[in-house]
Design a protein around this motif. Sequence first.
Motif, PDB file in Angstrom:
ATOM      1  N   GLN A 156     -22.915 -37.787 -11.260  1.00 58.75           N
ATOM      2  CA  GLN A 156     -21.980 -38.628 -12.006  1.00 58.75           C
ATOM      3  C   GLN A 156     -21.485 -39.791 -11.157  1.00 58.75           C
ATOM      4  OE1 GLN A 156     -19.050 -35.758 -13.225  1.00 58.75           O
ATOM      5  NE2 GLN A 156     -19.986 -35.510 -15.251  1.00 58.75           N
ATOM      6  N   LEU A 157     -21.154 -39.519  -9.916  1.00 63.67           N
ATOM      7  CA  LEU A 157     -20.698 -40.598  -9.041  1.00 63.67           C
ATOM      8  C   LEU A 157     -21.797 -41.613  -8.780  1.00 63.67           C
ATOM      9  CD1 LEU A 157     -18.491 -38.762  -6.395  1.00 63.67           C
ATOM     10  CD2 LEU A 157     -17.754 -40.263  -8.227  1.00 63.67           C
ATOM     11  N   SER A 158     -23.011 -41.134  -8.602  1.00 66.86           N
ATOM     12  CA  SER A 158     -24.137 -42.038  -8.371  1.00 66.86           C
ATOM     13  C   SER A 158     -24.375 -42.947  -9.578  1.00 66.86           C
ATOM     14  CB  SER A 158     -25.410 -41.258  -8.070  1.00 66.86           C
ATOM     15  OG  SER A 158     -25.244 -40.468  -6.920  1.00 66.86           O
ATOM     16  N   ILE A 159     -24.348 -42.376 -10.752  1.00 65.53           N
ATOM     17  CA  ILE A 159     -24.532 -43.165 -11.968  1.00 65.53           C
ATOM     18  C   ILE A 159     -23.402 -44.170 -12.129  1.00 65.53           C
ATOM     19  CG2 ILE A 159     -24.494 -43.021 -14.498  1.00 65.53           C
ATOM     20  CD1 ILE A 159     -26.063 -40.383 -14.201  1.00 65.53           C
ATOM     21  N   ALA A 160     -22.178 -43.732 -11.857  1.00 64.85           N
ATOM     22  CA  ALA A 160     -21.027 -44.630 -11.993  1.00 64.85           C
ATOM     23  C   ALA A 160     -21.145 -45.827 -11.062  1.00 64.85           C
ATOM     24  CB  ALA A 160     -19.736 -43.867 -11.719  1.00 64.85           C
ATOM     25  N   TRP A 161     -21.453 -45.584  -9.807  1.00 68.33           N
ATOM     26  CA  TRP A 161     -21.547 -46.688  -8.855  1.00 68.33           C
ATOM     27  C   TRP A 161     -22.751 -47.576  -9.128  1.00 68.33           C
ATOM     28  CZ3 TRP A 161     -17.496 -48.366  -6.744  1.00 68.33           C
ATOM     29  CH2 TRP A 161     -16.462 -47.514  -6.406  1.00 68.33           C
ATOM     30  N   LEU A 162     -23.826 -47.006  -9.647  1.00 68.50           N
ATOM     31  CA  LEU A 162     -24.982 -47.816 -10.034  1.00 68.50           C
ATOM     32  C   LEU A 162     -24.619 -48.750 -11.190  1.00 68.50           C
ATOM     33  CD1 LEU A 162     -28.053 -48.407  -9.768  1.00 68.50           C
ATOM     34  CD2 LEU A 162     -28.371 -46.670 -11.531  1.00 68.50           C
ATOM     35  N   LEU A 163     -23.916 -48.228 -12.192  1.00 64.76           N
ATOM     36  CA  LEU A 163     -23.491 -49.059 -13.316  1.00 64.76           C
ATOM     37  C   LEU A 163     -22.520 -50.151 -12.873  1.00 64.76           C
ATOM     38  CD1 LEU A 163     -23.025 -46.360 -16.083  1.00 64.76           C
ATOM     39  CD2 LEU A 163     -24.717 -48.184 -16.054  1.00 64.76           C
ATOM     40  N   ILE A 164     -21.615 -49.823 -11.962  1.00 63.79           N
ATOM     41  CA  ILE A 164     -20.668 -50.825 -11.461  1.00 63.79           C
ATOM     42  C   ILE A 164     -21.406 -51.904 -10.690  1.00 63.79           C
ATOM     43  CG2 ILE A 164     -18.787 -51.189  -9.813  1.00 63.79           C
ATOM     44  CD1 ILE A 164     -17.638 -48.501 -10.794  1.00 63.79           C
ATOM     45  N   ALA A 165     -22.367 -51.508  -9.865  1.00 64.47           N
ATOM     46  CA  ALA A 165     -23.145 -52.500  -9.111  1.00 64.47           C
ATOM     47  C   ALA A 165     -23.943 -53.400 -10.057  1.00 64.47           C
ATOM     48  CB  ALA A 165     -24.084 -51.796  -8.135  1.00 64.47           C
ATOM     49  N   MET A 166     -24.546 -52.813 -11.085  1.00 62.81           N
ATOM     50  CA  MET A 166     -25.265 -53.614 -12.064  1.00 62.81           C
ATOM     51  C   MET A 166     -24.317 -54.560 -12.786  1.00 62.81           C
ATOM     52  SD  MET A 166     -27.889 -50.767 -13.654  1.00 62.81           S
ATOM     53  CE  MET A 166     -28.191 -51.721 -15.105  1.00 62.81           C
ATOM     54  N   GLY A 167     -23.113 -54.092 -13.078  1.00 60.04           N
ATOM     55  CA  GLY A 167     -22.119 -54.939 -13.734  1.00 60.04           C
ATOM     56  C   GLY A 167     -21.734 -56.125 -12.883  1.00 60.04           C
ATOM     57  N   VAL A 168     -21.561 -55.914 -11.589  1.00 54.03           N
ATOM     58  CA  VAL A 168     -21.209 -57.012 -10.683  1.00 54.03           C
ATOM     59  C   VAL A 168     -22.350 -58.022 -10.610  1.00 54.03           C
ATOM     60  CG1 VAL A 168     -20.743 -57.573  -8.271  1.00 54.03           C
ATOM     61  CG2 VAL A 168     -19.558 -55.665  -9.346  1.00 54.03           C
ATOM     62  N   VAL A 169     -23.576 -57.547 -10.546  1.00 54.47           N
ATOM     63  CA  VAL A 169     -24.735 -58.450 -10.500  1.00 54.47           C
ATOM     64  C   VAL A 169     -24.841 -59.251 -11.792  1.00 54.47           C
ATOM     65  CG1 VAL A 169     -27.253 -58.533 -10.439  1.00 54.47           C
ATOM     66  CG2 VAL A 169     -26.020 -57.095  -8.820  1.00 54.47           C
ATOM     67  N   PHE A 170     -24.671 -58.578 -12.930  1.00 55.50           N
ATOM     68  CA  PHE A 170     -24.829 -59.255 -14.214  1.00 55.50           C
ATOM     69  C   PHE A 170     -23.616 -60.099 -14.607  1.00 55.50           C
ATOM     70  CE2 PHE A 170     -28.081 -55.878 -15.245  1.00 55.50           C
ATOM     71  CZ  PHE A 170     -29.146 -56.751 -15.203  1.00 55.50           C
ATOM     72  N   LEU A 171     -22.527 -60.003 -13.867  1.00 54.81           N
ATOM     73  CA  LEU A 171     -21.394 -60.891 -14.148  1.00 54.81           C
ATOM     74  C   LEU A 171     -21.772 -62.345 -13.902  1.00 54.81           C
ATOM     75  CD1 LEU A 171     -18.261 -59.026 -12.761  1.00 54.81           C
ATOM     76  CD2 LEU A 171     -18.741 -59.632 -15.120  1.00 54.81           C
ATOM     77  N   LEU A 172     -22.756 -62.561 -13.066  1.00 51.16           N
ATOM     78  CA  LEU A 172     -23.187 -63.917 -12.755  1.00 51.16           C
ATOM     79  C   LEU A 172     -24.099 -64.497 -13.827  1.00 51.16           C
ATOM     80  CD1 LEU A 172     -23.923 -63.333  -8.977  1.00 51.16           C
ATOM     81  CD2 LEU A 172     -21.857 -64.271 -10.013  1.00 51.16           C
ATOM     82  N   SER A 173     -24.544 -63.691 -14.766  1.00 48.65           N
ATOM     83  CA  SER A 173     -25.447 -64.184 -15.804  1.00 48.65           C
ATOM     84  C   SER A 173     -24.649 -64.928 -16.880  1.00 48.65           C
ATOM     85  CB  SER A 173     -26.220 -63.023 -16.425  1.00 48.65           C
ATOM     86  OG  SER A 173     -25.364 -62.230 -17.211  1.00 48.65           O
ATOM     87  N   PRO A 174     -25.316 -65.804 -17.633  1.00 46.01           N
ATOM     88  CA  PRO A 174     -24.604 -66.558 -18.665  1.00 46.01           C
ATOM     89  C   PRO A 174     -24.141 -65.699 -19.843  1.00 46.01           C
ATOM     90  CG  PRO A 174     -26.934 -67.176 -18.591  1.00 46.01           C
ATOM     91  CD  PRO A 174     -26.697 -66.219 -17.477  1.00 46.01           C
ATOM     92  N   ILE A 175     -24.782 -64.574 -20.071  1.00 46.12           N
ATOM     93  CA  ILE A 175     -24.364 -63.661 -21.129  1.00 46.12           C
ATOM     94  C   ILE A 175     -23.462 -62.603 -20.489  1.00 46.12           C
ATOM     95  CG2 ILE A 175     -25.162 -62.033 -22.880  1.00 46.12           C
ATOM     96  CD1 ILE A 175     -27.851 -63.530 -22.800  1.00 46.12           C
ATOM     97  N   PRO A 176     -22.281 -62.327 -21.067  1.00 50.46           N
ATOM     98  CA  PRO A 176     -21.336 -61.405 -20.416  1.00 50.46           C
ATOM     99  C   PRO A 176     -21.716 -59.932 -20.521  1.00 50.46           C
ATOM    100  CG  PRO A 176     -20.442 -62.146 -22.487  1.00 50.46           C
ATOM    101  CD  PRO A 176     -21.730 -62.894 -22.288  1.00 50.46           C
ATOM    102  N   VAL A 177     -22.945 -59.607 -20.154  1.00 53.94           N
ATOM    103  CA  VAL A 177     -23.423 -58.227 -20.186  1.00 53.94           C
ATOM    104  C   VAL A 177     -22.809 -57.418 -19.046  1.00 53.94           C
ATOM    105  CG1 VAL A 177     -25.501 -56.807 -19.922  1.00 53.94           C
ATOM    106  CG2 VAL A 177     -25.550 -58.844 -21.336  1.00 53.94           C
ATOM    107  N   GLY A 178     -22.470 -58.081 -17.954  1.00 56.45           N
ATOM    108  CA  GLY A 178     -21.911 -57.395 -16.797  1.00 56.45           C
ATOM    109  C   GLY A 178     -20.627 -56.665 -17.107  1.00 56.45           C
TER     110      GLY A 178
END
Length: 94
Positions: free
Chosen positions: A10-32
């Motif tokens: 659960q912790l691994s999945i949570a931190w993976l999703l958070i890391a993906m969110g931080v990366v995708f915050l830079l995209s033009p679509i607010p998927v992050g």
Amino acid sequence: MKKLARHVVQLSIAWLLIAMGVVFLLSPIPVGNFFFAAGLSVLIYTSDRVASRICAFRERHRGLNRQLHWVEEKLGDRVKFVSAAMAKTRPVPE
């Protein structure tokens, strides 16, 4: 042993999703925002201590609180897991 393995997954999945969110915050679509909120919701359900710290963090950082509230409204009943976790950490209005 199974409980520990589940907690680590659960912790691994949570931190993976958070890391993906931080990366995708830079995209033009607010998927992050959605990935970030999903990761936070897994962390909230994994630990009560994390939930109380996120609530305190949301009280101090109103911009992040607005973004998480926006995600919570957009998801609504479609992804109850995330919206319920975000509602659990919503700061109390003054």
